[in-house]
Structure formats: structure tokens, C-alpha cells
Design a protein around this motif. Structure first.
Motif, PDB file in Angstrom:
ATOM      1  N   LEU A   5       2.750 -15.094 -10.218  1.00 14.47           N
ATOM      2  CA  LEU A   5       2.413 -13.867 -10.925  1.00 14.47           C
ATOM      3  C   LEU A   5       2.703 -12.708  -9.979  1.00 14.47           C
ATOM      4  O   LEU A   5       2.151 -12.651  -8.873  1.00 14.47           O
ATOM      5  CB  LEU A   5       0.949 -13.860 -11.345  1.00 14.47           C
ATOM      6  CG  LEU A   5       0.414 -12.553 -11.933  1.00 14.47           C
ATOM      7  CD1 LEU A   5       1.207 -12.133 -13.162  1.00 14.47           C
ATOM      8  CD2 LEU A   5      -1.071 -12.678 -12.270  1.00 14.47           C
ATOM      9  N   ALA A   6       3.577 -11.807 -10.388  1.00 17.15           N
ATOM     10  CA  ALA A   6       3.916 -10.634  -9.580  1.00 17.15           C
ATOM     11  C   ALA A   6       3.338  -9.396 -10.249  1.00 17.15           C
ATOM     12  O   ALA A   6       3.489  -9.207 -11.468  1.00 17.15           O
ATOM     13  CB  ALA A   6       5.429 -10.504  -9.436  1.00 17.15           C
ATOM     14  N   ILE A   7       2.670  -8.562  -9.455  1.00 17.08           N
ATOM     15  CA  ILE A   7       2.021  -7.355  -9.970  1.00 17.08           C
ATOM     16  C   ILE A   7       2.411  -6.176  -9.088  1.00 17.08           C
ATOM     17  O   ILE A   7       2.185  -6.196  -7.875  1.00 17.08           O
ATOM     18  CB  ILE A   7       0.491  -7.513 -10.001  1.00 17.08           C
ATOM     19  CG1 ILE A   7       0.091  -8.697 -10.886  1.00 17.08           C
ATOM     20  CG2 ILE A   7      -0.172  -6.229 -10.492  1.00 17.08           C
ATOM     21  CD1 ILE A   7      -1.404  -8.999 -10.865  1.00 17.08           C
ATOM     22  N   ASP A   8       3.005  -5.171  -9.695  1.00 18.32           N
ATOM     23  CA  ASP A   8       3.437  -3.963  -8.978  1.00 18.32           C
ATOM     24  C   ASP A   8       2.536  -2.813  -9.386  1.00 18.32           C
ATOM     25  O   ASP A   8       2.573  -2.360 -10.533  1.00 18.32           O
ATOM     26  CB  ASP A   8       4.903  -3.660  -9.311  1.00 18.32           C
ATOM     27  CG  ASP A   8       5.376  -2.353  -8.700  1.00 18.32           C
ATOM     28  OD1 ASP A   8       4.975  -2.059  -7.557  1.00 18.32           O
ATOM     29  OD2 ASP A   8       6.129  -1.623  -9.379  1.00 18.32           O
ATOM     30  N   ILE A   9       1.732  -2.324  -8.446  1.00 13.80           N
ATOM     31  CA  ILE A   9       0.786  -1.249  -8.731  1.00 13.80           C
ATOM     32  C   ILE A   9       1.442   0.090  -8.426  1.00 13.80           C
ATOM     33  O   ILE A   9       1.742   0.402  -7.272  1.00 13.80           O
ATOM     34  CB  ILE A   9      -0.497  -1.414  -7.899  1.00 13.80           C
ATOM     35  CG1 ILE A   9      -1.147  -2.756  -8.212  1.00 13.80           C
ATOM     36  CG2 ILE A   9      -1.473  -0.273  -8.183  1.00 13.80           C
ATOM     37  CD1 ILE A   9      -2.341  -3.073  -7.349  1.00 13.80           C
ATOM     38  N   GLY A  10       1.684   0.873  -9.442  1.00 15.70           N
ATOM     39  CA  GLY A  10       2.281   2.192  -9.285  1.00 15.70           C
ATOM     40  C   GLY A  10       1.296   3.299  -9.613  1.00 15.70           C
ATOM     41  O   GLY A  10       0.205   3.044 -10.123  1.00 15.70           O
ATOM     42  N   GLY A  11       1.688   4.517  -9.331  1.00 13.75           N
ATOM     43  CA  GLY A  11       0.804   5.653  -9.560  1.00 13.75           C
ATOM     44  C   GLY A  11       0.482   5.892 -11.014  1.00 13.75           C
ATOM     45  O   GLY A  11      -0.604   6.377 -11.347  1.00 13.75           O
ATOM     46  N   GLY A  61       1.549 -12.367  -6.087  1.00  6.03           N
ATOM     47  CA  GLY A  61       2.123 -11.419  -5.146  1.00  6.03           C
ATOM     48  C   GLY A  61       1.986 -10.006  -5.665  1.00  6.03           C
ATOM     49  O   GLY A  61       2.411  -9.706  -6.781  1.00  6.03           O
ATOM     50  N   PHE A  62       1.360  -9.140  -4.869  1.00  8.54           N
ATOM     51  CA  PHE A  62       1.201  -7.729  -5.224  1.00  8.54           C
ATOM     52  C   PHE A  62       2.230  -6.875  -4.483  1.00  8.54           C
ATOM     53  O   PHE A  62       2.572  -7.157  -3.327  1.00  8.54           O
ATOM     54  CB  PHE A  62      -0.192  -7.213  -4.843  1.00  8.54           C
ATOM     55  CG  PHE A  62      -1.287  -7.595  -5.789  1.00  8.54           C
ATOM     56  CD1 PHE A  62      -1.586  -6.799  -6.892  1.00  8.54           C
ATOM     57  CD2 PHE A  62      -2.036  -8.736  -5.568  1.00  8.54           C
ATOM     58  CE1 PHE A  62      -2.609  -7.142  -7.757  1.00  8.54           C
ATOM     59  CE2 PHE A  62      -3.058  -9.088  -6.429  1.00  8.54           C
ATOM     60  CZ  PHE A  62      -3.355  -8.292  -7.531  1.00  8.54           C
ATOM     61  N   SER A  63       2.687  -5.839  -5.148  1.00  4.41           N
ATOM     62  CA  SER A  63       3.471  -4.769  -4.537  1.00  4.41           C
ATOM     63  C   SER A  63       2.662  -3.496  -4.712  1.00  4.41           C
ATOM     64  O   SER A  63       2.142  -3.238  -5.807  1.00  4.41           O
ATOM     65  CB  SER A  63       4.831  -4.654  -5.229  1.00  4.41           C
ATOM     66  OG  SER A  63       5.437  -3.405  -4.986  1.00  4.41           O
ATOM     67  N   ALA A  64       2.518  -2.701  -3.637  1.00  2.00           N
ATOM     68  CA  ALA A  64       1.658  -1.526  -3.720  1.00  2.00           C
ATOM     69  C   ALA A  64       2.205  -0.403  -2.838  1.00  2.00           C
ATOM     70  O   ALA A  64       2.908  -0.660  -1.860  1.00  2.00           O
ATOM     71  CB  ALA A  64       0.237  -1.881  -3.289  1.00  2.00           C
ATOM     72  N   PRO A  65       1.873   0.836  -3.160  1.00  2.00           N
ATOM     73  CA  PRO A  65       2.282   1.956  -2.310  1.00  2.00           C
ATOM     74  C   PRO A  65       1.405   2.049  -1.066  1.00  2.00           C
ATOM     75  O   PRO A  65       0.363   1.395  -0.975  1.00  2.00           O
ATOM     76  CB  PRO A  65       2.058   3.173  -3.222  1.00  2.00           C
ATOM     77  CG  PRO A  65       0.916   2.758  -4.107  1.00  2.00           C
ATOM     78  CD  PRO A  65       1.110   1.285  -4.344  1.00  2.00           C
ATOM     79  N   GLY A  66       1.839   2.841  -0.105  1.00  2.00           N
ATOM     80  CA  GLY A  66       1.039   3.060   1.089  1.00  2.00           C
ATOM     81  C   GLY A  66       1.489   2.233   2.273  1.00  2.00           C
ATOM     82  O   GLY A  66       2.437   1.447   2.194  1.00  2.00           O
ATOM     83  N   GLY A  77      -2.903   4.607   5.034  1.00  2.00           N
ATOM     84  CA  GLY A  77      -2.104   5.754   4.600  1.00  2.00           C
ATOM     85  C   GLY A  77      -2.657   6.396   3.349  1.00  2.00           C
ATOM     86  O   GLY A  77      -3.851   6.298   3.035  1.00  2.00           O
ATOM     87  N   ILE A  78      -1.765   7.067   2.619  1.00  2.00           N
ATOM     88  CA  ILE A  78      -2.152   7.762   1.397  1.00  2.00           C
ATOM     89  C   ILE A  78      -1.142   7.445   0.293  1.00  2.00           C
ATOM     90  O   ILE A  78      -0.012   7.053   0.562  1.00  2.00           O
ATOM     91  CB  ILE A  78      -2.228   9.296   1.591  1.00  2.00           C
ATOM     92  CG1 ILE A  78      -0.868   9.843   2.083  1.00  2.00           C
ATOM     93  CG2 ILE A  78      -3.338   9.672   2.562  1.00  2.00           C
ATOM     94  CD1 ILE A  78      -0.814  11.356   2.157  1.00  2.00           C
ATOM     95  N   ASN A 105       4.179  -3.617   0.816  1.00  2.00           N
ATOM     96  CA  ASN A 105       4.586  -2.267   0.418  1.00  2.00           C
ATOM     97  C   ASN A 105       5.691  -2.335  -0.623  1.00  2.00           C
ATOM     98  O   ASN A 105       6.587  -3.190  -0.550  1.00  2.00           O
ATOM     99  CB  ASN A 105       5.070  -1.505   1.656  1.00  2.00           C
ATOM    100  CG  ASN A 105       5.782  -0.214   1.308  1.00  2.00           C
ATOM    101  OD1 ASN A 105       7.000  -0.207   1.172  1.00  2.00           O
ATOM    102  ND2 ASN A 105       5.041   0.854   1.139  1.00  2.00           N
ATOM    103  N   ASP A 106       5.641  -1.441  -1.609  1.00  2.00           N
ATOM    104  CA  ASP A 106       6.575  -1.516  -2.733  1.00  2.00           C
ATOM    105  C   ASP A 106       8.034  -1.356  -2.333  1.00  2.00           C
ATOM    106  O   ASP A 106       8.909  -2.066  -2.853  1.00  2.00           O
ATOM    107  CB  ASP A 106       6.194  -0.512  -3.826  1.00  2.00           C
ATOM    108  CG  ASP A 106       5.901   0.884  -3.303  1.00  2.00           C
ATOM    109  OD1 ASP A 106       6.194   1.173  -2.125  1.00  2.00           O
ATOM    110  OD2 ASP A 106       5.357   1.702  -4.077  1.00  2.00           O
ATOM    111  N   ALA A 107       8.328  -0.450  -1.396  1.00  2.00           N
ATOM    112  CA  ALA A 107       9.724  -0.283  -0.957  1.00  2.00           C
ATOM    113  C   ALA A 107      10.228  -1.532  -0.238  1.00  2.00           C
ATOM    114  O   ALA A 107      11.390  -1.937  -0.392  1.00  2.00           O
ATOM    115  CB  ALA A 107       9.852   0.937  -0.048  1.00  2.00           C
TER     116      ALA A 107
END
Length: 290
Positions: A5-11, A61-66, A77-78, A105-107
Motif C-alpha cells: 500500500l503506497a500513500i502520498d501525503i500532499g498539501g 510505504g508513505f511519501s511525505a513532504p519535509g 523541517g516545514i 521524502n516525496d521528491a
């Protein structure tokens, strides 16, 4: 075959999908991002319950900013989501689902996707440059993402390209991002424009000048990146990279820079994954981390 399960948390939205161990993304859905941490937990519960009907998961697997510390599971970070920062992010989900869980990190996730099933699958070292509201990216060598001692590896947007401007106005993000191009063109024509407007008007002499400036600034950044890290290939990402003239324009300026020293041609291509990249990369990182 294993499934993740892949989850990408965006703004603004959370994307999610099931990824097979061969890199195939079986689904790609999205929901609005909640405004609170408790809301996020509840939303991920909904996503988990929905997707378990598709496959039995071997991990999440999560993808997240920061500035993501993948080892501790804490996001520093922010970002546009203050509530995900400086808390035991991973632990909450490990306890909730009794499954291996990772976060990246998402990038960096997007970059791993390119090396797995995308435009860098044929090389072992590569960099991605994502051009959008700002400029970001990643450097990958033998499936290892360069994180850095302060979790800022790949933050190319902070690089100073024009020291004659007051800081941070001369950074790559401030002068080479799509947002900067659109802002300059809007100012020149005296009316608000979008990115699509800029390219619809690219025959206008004023817009042509601004586009050439945009191509050259990005070529300078990529040139510095090549001779700093020396990857086999550099990939351009971000919505604007879908336009072939962007890659061609940047490459034209890169060739001129290289010709001045008689050096090799820098291998520049466009990213293959766009909306799916963070999900595929989150699953890839999860597999590599186990």
C-alpha cells in the motif's frame, strides 16, 4: 507476488494505490488532505480498509513532504502540513496496522520510481530536477538516495545561481522555477498569466526572451549539478517538463555551456512518471528498506 500500500501525503490531497513488487501500480486514487493529525489517522484508516479488499499487503510505504528522517520516522523541517512534523509519524501507523511501515521524502520517492521503472532504469547514478513552484530533486546512486546530514540532499532550489541579487532572490527556486517564469511574463505583459498561457504566447517576442532566460537559468543549475555530483543522467520533472520544447531549450543552452570547455554532452531526459511517481517510489523504498 508481493503487494504494498503506497500513500502520498500532499498539501491538498492524499494519493494512494496498491503497488506490486514488479513496480506495477494497480490503482491510483486520491482524497482531500485532512486539516488535523487525528483527521489524517482516520483518513488513512479509511484508505487501509478500502484497499485491503484489493490485495493482502506486505507493507505500507508513505511519501511525505519535509525533511524526512526515514530511520526514526520523524519528519523535520516545514511544509504545508505542520501537524505531520516533529512527531513519531511511523510509530502511529505501525501500531495501528501491525505491518512494516516506511516513510520517505516525496521528491526522493519520485526519484526512486524513475530508477526502478522509469527514465533512469538503465543507469545506476542519476539526479532528478523537479521544476514547479520551486525547484527540488534528488540524487540516487545504486538505489541509495543522498539524504544528507541535515536531510536536505537534493534541495537544489537553495543553490545560488545569481549572487548579484539579494538573497534568496538569486536562488534556483526564485529564478528558475516555473512560478518565477510565469511571474516575470505576467509582469512583462501587464496581466496575470498561467503556465499554459505562457506557452500559448511563446511566439510573442517578449515571452521568447523570458523563456530563453528560463532555459538558461535551468541549464546553469543542471551544469553545476553535473560537475558537482557527476551522475550518468539528469532527469527533468514537474508539470512543465511534459512540454518537449522545455527539455530541448534547456539542452540547447547546456550544449553551449559544454562547448565552451570542449566537455562531454550532459545526458538530460524527461521523467517518465508524473502523477504516479511518489506512489511507485514509496513502494520501492519500502522494498529496499526491508
Amino acid at each position: 507476488m508481493q503487494h504494498y500500500l503506497a500513500i502520498d501525503i500532499g498539501g491538498t490531497s492524499i494519493k494512494y494505490g496498491v503497488v506490486r513488487s514488479d513496480g506495477t501500480l494497480l490503482s491510483n486514487k486520491h482524497v482531500p488532505t485532512p486539516a488535523t493529525w487525528d483527521g489524517l489517522l482516520e483518513q488513512v484508516d479509511v484508505i487501509f480498509n478500502e484497499t485491503t479488499a484489493e490485495a493482502r499487503f506486505d507493507g505500507i510505504g508513505f511519501s511525505a513532504p519535509g525533511a524526512v528522517d526515514s530511520t526514526t520516522g520523524v519528519i523535520h523541517g516545514i511544509s504545508a502540513l505542520p501537524y505531520i512534523h516533529d512527531r513519531p509519524f511511523l510509530q502511529a501507523f505501525k501500531e495501528r496496522y501491525d505491518l512494516p511501515v516506511t516513510v520517505l521524502n516525496d521528491a526522493n520517492a519520485a526519484a526512486l520510481a524513475e530508477g526502478w521503472t522509469g527514465a533512469a532504469a538503465s543507469v545506476t547514478s542519476y539526479a532528478t530536477v523537479v521544476i514547479g513552484t520551486g525547484v527540488g530533486g534528488a540524487f540516487v546512486d545504486h538505489d541509495q538516495v543522498m539524504i544528507g546530514s541535515h536531510f536536505h540532499g537534493g534541495e537544489f532550489g537553495y543553490w545560488i545561481l545569481d549572487p548579484s541579487l539579494p538573497h534568496p532572490d538569486g536562488t534556483w527556486s526564485k529564478i528558475g522555477a516555473t512560478a518565477a517564469l510565469v511571474h516575470r511574463c505576467s509582469e512583462q505583459l501587464g496581466r496575470p498569466l498561467t503556465g499554459k498561457d505562457v506557452f500559448a504566447l511563446q511566439s510573442d517576442p517578449i515571452i521568447q526572451v523570458e523563456l530563453e532566460r528560463f532555459y538558461r537559468w535551468n541549464a546553469i543549475g543542471i551544469y553545476n549539478l553535473q560537475f558537482g555530483l557527476d551522475p550518468e543522467r539528469i532527469l527533468i520533472g514537474g508539470g512543465i517538463s511534459r512540454r518537449p520544447e522545455v527539455r530541448d531549450g534547456i539542452k540547447r543552452h547546456l550544449d553551449a555551456l559544454c562547448d565552451a570547455f570542449g566537455t562531454f554532452r550532459i545526458d538530460v531526459e524527461t521523467c517518465a512518471h508524473f502523477n504516479e511517481a511518489n506512489l511507485i517510489g514509496a513502494a520501492r523504498f519500502h522494498m529496499l528498506a526491508q
